[in-house]
Enzyme design. Structure first.
Site, PDB file in Angstrom:
ATOM      1  N   ASP A 141      -8.638  18.395 -19.021  1.00 37.87           N
ATOM      2  CA  ASP A 141      -7.298  18.288 -19.696  1.00 37.87           C
ATOM      3  C   ASP A 141      -6.452  19.296 -19.851  1.00 37.87           C
ATOM      4  O   ASP A 141      -6.651  20.282 -19.578  1.00 37.87           O
ATOM      5  CB  ASP A 141      -7.679  17.561 -20.799  1.00 37.87           C
ATOM      6  N   LEU A 142      -5.112  19.116 -20.315  1.00 35.87           N
ATOM      7  CA  LEU A 142      -4.563  20.343 -20.384  1.00 35.87           C
ATOM      8  C   LEU A 142      -4.372  20.772 -21.643  1.00 35.87           C
ATOM      9  O   LEU A 142      -5.073  21.499 -22.549  1.00 35.87           O
ATOM     10  CB  LEU A 142      -3.199  19.573 -20.437  1.00 35.87           C
ATOM     11  N   ASP A 143      -3.667  19.631 -23.081  1.00 34.90           N
ATOM     12  CA  ASP A 143      -3.818  19.853 -24.212  1.00 34.90           C
ATOM     13  C   ASP A 143      -5.165  20.047 -25.159  1.00 34.90           C
ATOM     14  O   ASP A 143      -5.684  18.990 -25.315  1.00 34.90           O
ATOM     15  CB  ASP A 143      -2.731  19.007 -25.307  1.00 34.90           C
ATOM     16  N   GLY A 182      -2.844  12.686 -20.837  1.00 32.72           N
ATOM     17  CA  GLY A 182      -1.997  11.790 -20.711  1.00 32.72           C
ATOM     18  C   GLY A 182      -0.598  12.135 -20.932  1.00 32.72           C
ATOM     19  O   GLY A 182       0.179  11.023 -20.926  1.00 32.72           O
TER      20      GLY A 182
END
Length: 144
Positions: free
Chosen positions: A7-9, A42
């Site tokens: 995931d990034l965040d 997302g």
């Protein structure tokens, strides 16, 4: 291990919503070991693309919480929300006064572009919200 999805965040990105040099180096070491590194978020594909390019990835890009997977420029798999679900989400958001974000392809729709939630996310994701009356979107499919 053959592949890793990140995931990034809150995972790859630091508190400034950037990739640190340590993270970039760690991802490069995984790639050198033959491990496929994928991003899954997302976020919109457009919002993920700068990090994907910075990490020099060639793997599938999983965006919109899996609703769109980009395998290449011409090979994209998408599972949009059907129109009746979009209509139900809009009605529930209005009924319970809930902030709702809707996405169609790379467009981000909100009902209040000046709200705190919208302006905060716009700064993080580097996206421009499109303010619309959600009643106009009822009966349409959406990416997310």
């Amino acid at each position: 291990m053959r592949a890793v999805f990140f995931d990034l965040d809150g995972t790859l990105l630091n508190q400034k919503h950037e990739l640190s040099s340590i993270t970039i180096e760690a991802v490069e070491r995984l790639k050198q070991r033959g491990i496929i590194v994928c991003l899954a978020s997302g976020r919109t594909s457009l919002s993920m693309r700068p990090f994907y390019q910075q990490l020099k990835l060639t793997s599938p890009l999983v965006s919109y919480n899996g609703a769109r997977i980009i395998f290449s420029d011409t090979d994209i798999d998408e599972s949009s929300l059907p129109p009746h679900i979009v209509t139900q989400l809009i009605e529930l958001a209005h009924e319970h006064d809930i902030h709702l974000n809707l996405y169609e392809n790379e467009l981000w729709y909100v009902e209040n572009a000046k709200s705190f939630t919208t302006t905060e996310y716009a700064a993080i994701a580097h996206l421009e919200p499109h303010q619309v009356n959600f009643n106009q979107l009822k009966g349409q499919s959406m990416t997310k």
